[in-house]
Design a protein around this motif. Sequence first.
Motif, PDB file in Angstrom:
ATOM      1  N   CYS A   1     -32.728 -19.013  -3.382  1.00  0.00           N
ATOM      2  CA  CYS A   1     -31.418 -19.695  -3.386  1.00  0.00           C
ATOM      3  C   CYS A   1     -30.393 -18.789  -2.712  1.00  0.00           C
ATOM      4  O   CYS A   1     -29.381 -18.431  -3.291  1.00  0.00           O
ATOM      5  CB  CYS A   1     -31.025 -20.020  -4.831  1.00  0.00           C
ATOM      6  SG  CYS A   1     -29.618 -21.117  -4.937  1.00  0.00           S
ATOM      7  N   GLY A   2     -30.706 -18.411  -1.467  1.00  0.00           N
ATOM      8  CA  GLY A   2     -29.803 -17.561  -0.697  1.00  0.00           C
ATOM      9  C   GLY A   2     -29.008 -18.403   0.281  1.00  0.00           C
ATOM     10  O   GLY A   2     -28.505 -19.486  -0.077  1.00  0.00           O
ATOM     11  N   VAL A   3     -28.910 -17.925   1.523  1.00  0.00           N
ATOM     12  CA  VAL A   3     -28.112 -18.631   2.546  1.00  0.00           C
ATOM     13  C   VAL A   3     -28.585 -20.080   2.681  1.00  0.00           C
ATOM     14  O   VAL A   3     -27.785 -21.026   2.650  1.00  0.00           O
ATOM     15  CB  VAL A   3     -28.225 -17.892   3.908  1.00  0.00           C
ATOM     16  CG1 VAL A   3     -27.572 -18.701   5.017  1.00  0.00           C
ATOM     17  CG2 VAL A   3     -27.592 -16.510   3.820  1.00  0.00           C
ATOM     18  N   VAL A   4     -29.888 -20.279   2.821  1.00  0.00           N
ATOM     19  CA  VAL A   4     -30.423 -21.629   3.033  1.00  0.00           C
ATOM     20  C   VAL A   4     -30.571 -22.365   1.696  1.00  0.00           C
ATOM     21  O   VAL A   4     -30.122 -23.514   1.540  1.00  0.00           O
ATOM     22  CB  VAL A   4     -31.791 -21.575   3.773  1.00  0.00           C
ATOM     23  CG1 VAL A   4     -32.350 -22.988   3.962  1.00  0.00           C
ATOM     24  CG2 VAL A   4     -31.637 -20.877   5.122  1.00  0.00           C
TER      25      VAL A   4
ATOM     26  N   GLY B   1     -38.625 -16.482   2.192  1.00  0.00           N
ATOM     27  CA  GLY B   1     -38.849 -15.751   3.442  1.00  0.00           C
ATOM     28  C   GLY B   1     -39.866 -14.633   3.269  1.00  0.00           C
ATOM     29  O   GLY B   1     -40.241 -14.290   2.140  1.00  0.00           O
TER      30      GLY B   1
ATOM     31  N   GLU C   1     -32.022 -12.519   9.908  1.00  0.00           N
ATOM     32  CA  GLU C   1     -33.058 -12.395   8.885  1.00  0.00           C
ATOM     33  C   GLU C   1     -32.677 -11.277   7.914  1.00  0.00           C
ATOM     34  O   GLU C   1     -31.813 -10.451   8.209  1.00  0.00           O
ATOM     35  CB  GLU C   1     -34.404 -12.070   9.540  1.00  0.00           C
ATOM     36  CG  GLU C   1     -34.935 -13.181  10.418  1.00  0.00           C
ATOM     37  CD  GLU C   1     -35.127 -14.488   9.650  1.00  0.00           C
ATOM     38  OE1 GLU C   1     -35.899 -14.517   8.685  1.00  0.00           O
ATOM     39  OE2 GLU C   1     -34.493 -15.488  10.013  1.00  0.00           O
TER      40      GLU C   1
ATOM     41  N   ARG D   1     -34.407 -13.745  -7.266  1.00  0.00           N
ATOM     42  CA  ARG D   1     -34.740 -12.353  -7.600  1.00  0.00           C
ATOM     43  C   ARG D   1     -33.717 -11.791  -8.594  1.00  0.00           C
ATOM     44  O   ARG D   1     -34.060 -11.052  -9.493  1.00  0.00           O
ATOM     45  CB  ARG D   1     -34.702 -11.551  -6.297  1.00  0.00           C
ATOM     46  CG  ARG D   1     -35.235 -10.163  -6.336  1.00  0.00           C
ATOM     47  CD  ARG D   1     -35.239  -9.597  -4.938  1.00  0.00           C
ATOM     48  NE  ARG D   1     -34.082 -10.109  -4.165  1.00  0.00           N
ATOM     49  CZ  ARG D   1     -33.889  -9.908  -2.882  1.00  0.00           C
ATOM     50  NH1 ARG D   1     -34.775  -9.237  -2.190  1.00  0.00           N
ATOM     51  NH2 ARG D   1     -32.820 -10.382  -2.257  1.00  0.00           N
ATOM     52  N   ARG D   2     -32.442 -12.167  -8.431  1.00  0.00           N
ATOM     53  CA  ARG D   2     -31.361 -11.614  -9.265  1.00  0.00           C
ATOM     54  C   ARG D   2     -30.752 -12.741 -10.113  1.00  0.00           C
ATOM     55  O   ARG D   2     -29.841 -13.449  -9.650  1.00  0.00           O
ATOM     56  CB  ARG D   2     -30.279 -10.999  -8.376  1.00  0.00           C
ATOM     57  CG  ARG D   2     -30.775  -9.798  -7.562  1.00  0.00           C
ATOM     58  CD  ARG D   2     -29.798  -9.428  -6.484  1.00  0.00           C
ATOM     59  NE  ARG D   2     -29.669 -10.477  -5.477  1.00  0.00           N
ATOM     60  CZ  ARG D   2     -28.708 -10.551  -4.570  1.00  0.00           C
ATOM     61  NH1 ARG D   2     -27.759  -9.646  -4.553  1.00  0.00           N
ATOM     62  NH2 ARG D   2     -28.675 -11.525  -3.697  1.00  0.00           N
TER      63      ARG D   2
ATOM     64  N   LYS E   1     -40.898 -19.063   9.078  1.00  0.00           N
ATOM     65  CA  LYS E   1     -41.662 -18.941  10.338  1.00  0.00           C
ATOM     66  C   LYS E   1     -42.569 -17.732  10.368  1.00  0.00           C
ATOM     67  O   LYS E   1     -43.659 -17.777  10.939  1.00  0.00           O
ATOM     68  CB  LYS E   1     -40.739 -18.940  11.565  1.00  0.00           C
ATOM     69  CG  LYS E   1     -39.531 -18.001  11.488  1.00  0.00           C
ATOM     70  CD  LYS E   1     -38.405 -18.661  10.753  1.00  0.00           C
ATOM     71  CE  LYS E   1     -37.325 -17.707  10.328  1.00  0.00           C
ATOM     72  NZ  LYS E   1     -36.055 -17.959  10.956  1.00  0.00           N
TER      73      LYS E   1
ATOM     74  N   GLY F   1     -24.575 -15.260   8.205  1.00  0.00           N
ATOM     75  CA  GLY F   1     -25.812 -15.768   7.576  1.00  0.00           C
ATOM     76  C   GLY F   1     -26.877 -16.175   8.575  1.00  0.00           C
ATOM     77  O   GLY F   1     -27.824 -16.869   8.222  1.00  0.00           O
TER      78      GLY F   1
ATOM     79  N   ARG G   1     -24.026 -18.404  -9.077  1.00  0.00           N
ATOM     80  CA  ARG G   1     -24.430 -19.351  -8.027  1.00  0.00           C
ATOM     81  C   ARG G   1     -23.685 -20.669  -8.246  1.00  0.00           C
ATOM     82  O   ARG G   1     -24.020 -21.423  -9.157  1.00  0.00           O
ATOM     83  CB  ARG G   1     -25.951 -19.574  -8.063  1.00  0.00           C
ATOM     84  CG  ARG G   1     -26.716 -18.291  -7.783  1.00  0.00           C
ATOM     85  CD  ARG G   1     -28.196 -18.423  -7.955  1.00  0.00           C
ATOM     86  NE  ARG G   1     -28.788 -17.108  -8.162  1.00  0.00           N
ATOM     87  CZ  ARG G   1     -29.224 -16.303  -7.197  1.00  0.00           C
ATOM     88  NH1 ARG G   1     -29.178 -16.708  -5.953  1.00  0.00           N
ATOM     89  NH2 ARG G   1     -29.715 -15.120  -7.479  1.00  0.00           N
TER      90      ARG G   1
ATOM     91  N   GLY H   1     -28.091 -20.638  10.249  1.00  0.00           N
ATOM     92  CA  GLY H   1     -26.983 -20.890   9.325  1.00  0.00           C
ATOM     93  C   GLY H   1     -27.433 -21.744   8.155  1.00  0.00           C
ATOM     94  O   GLY H   1     -28.381 -22.543   8.280  1.00  0.00           O
TER      95      GLY H   1
ATOM     96  N   THR I   1     -29.610 -25.358   8.595  1.00  0.00           N
ATOM     97  CA  THR I   1     -31.030 -25.198   8.242  1.00  0.00           C
ATOM     98  C   THR I   1     -31.379 -26.086   7.050  1.00  0.00           C
ATOM     99  O   THR I   1     -32.469 -26.684   6.996  1.00  0.00           O
ATOM    100  CB  THR I   1     -31.338 -23.717   7.943  1.00  0.00           C
ATOM    101  OG1 THR I   1     -30.865 -22.939   9.044  1.00  0.00           O
ATOM    102  CG2 THR I   1     -32.820 -23.482   7.758  1.00  0.00           C
TER     103      THR I   1
END
Length: 429
Positions: free
Chosen positions: A13-16, A82, A191, A47-48, A106, A188, A53, A305, A309
């Motif tokens: 649950c980061g940038v994307v 990722g 990678e 992870r954190r 990818k 953002g 959020r 971005g 994405t």
Amino acid sequence: MRTRPLKVALLGCGVVGSEVARIMTTHADDLAQRIGAPVELAGVAVRRPSKVREGIDPSLVTTDATALLKRGDIDIAIEVIGGIEPARTLITTAFEHGISVVSANKALLAQDGAALHAAAEANGLDLYYEAAVAGAIPLVRPMRESLAGDKINRVMGIVNGTTNFILDKMDSTGAGYQEALDEATALGYAEADPTADVEGYDAAAKAAILAGIAFHTRVRLDDVYREGMTEVSAADFASAKRMGCTIKLLAILERAADGESVTARVHPAMIPLTHPLASVREAYNAVFVEAEAAGQLMFYGPGAGGAPTASAVLGDLVAVARNKLAEATGPGESAYTQLPVSPMGEVVTRYHISLDVADKPGVLAQVATTFAEHGVSIDTVRQQGKDGEASLVVVTHRAPDAALSGTVEALRKLDTVRGVASIMRVEGE
Ligand code: NDP
Ligand code: HSE
């Protein structure tokens, strides 16, 4: 419409991922109508866990992604963590538990796409990854489905937003490399380790995925010739400008004329300012696909971005959810041709070579002879002298990469050649 929701596990649950969660929430009613059942965010693995959020119900957040997948009620997993591990194990776990997967990864698909496709197929499940190549641009599905009846011969484009952003800033504002990279990271686009972007690994992974789809063959990351853009200098841009060109990091995939092999490469290249790729700015991507019957198609749009994405991820989510309801699956891997990937030495293109030489009689003739001895024909030469030294810029006609490498090796051995300042391929003419 079915009222029982399809349950979605969001892995990352980061940038994307945060944008995927936002759109799933704000567009829940529309998505339900389009799918024929509601889709419910049933768990969010991160992870954190203590990180705040916005818009995410804290009770959904977990650090145990495996337990989330194994709990028995998940229909679809979206992997936006990722990297290779734990993403690979989590996707495999999802398939073992009857869960279809949407991924933007990818790096993993270029390395282990064949095994992951096989695992999906063995379990009668979907593996979709539109977001893995060129951000928001619909490219994977058009190539996998819309062009499935045609024969793709060539794909050429800009497939990394971060490096296009940096090159564009260096060219248009004179910004320094680090300054432009920092800006791309803050936006953002980059990678988790931006080396993947600037050294061309990210573009090479995308090239491998696209080559596999275009040529119905297996192309792995290691098969793709790769050069990053960290060596591109302000002097290269000045040289490019003098030729009416700019510099872009390109991915180029080609089927050989005899159809018996393919090539896949990623490297910076000079392209004419009149070429449509020259006007691709900031983190936008653009890809030309040349197919036998269709001719030339161009795909263009935001290449990186969070929100762009997430658009591609959501498109896959809708497709996979519809398949789930229909108890069907979409297209899997198509790798029936097993074409060999030829080495870079066999690629034929033009070159721009910048040499530092002694400014004395006979040097130009010596350099020209070296090119001729290796079968590389010179198109233009420009010389600028200063204090007994000179810079010599040679642009060649089309020649095999191996012949050019041999020429450069021989040039380096000449007493009169002080150094090879830069070698850049010239494309798009
Ligand atoms: P981020 O680094 O912003 O987010 C990664 C997320 O994964 C974070 O939420 C992180 O948790 C979580 N995470 C990391 N390790 C684990 C773990 N072991 N278990 C559970 N969760 C974990 O990456 P992006 O969102 O930028 O990228 C995600 C994927 O999308 C990558 O594959 C990337 O290549 C791809 N992609 C990215 C694009 C972009 O423009 N950013 C465009 C196209 C594809 P925490 O939040 O707690 O740190
Ligand atoms: N880092 C990648 C890029 C993200 O800049 O293109 C999109 O795949």
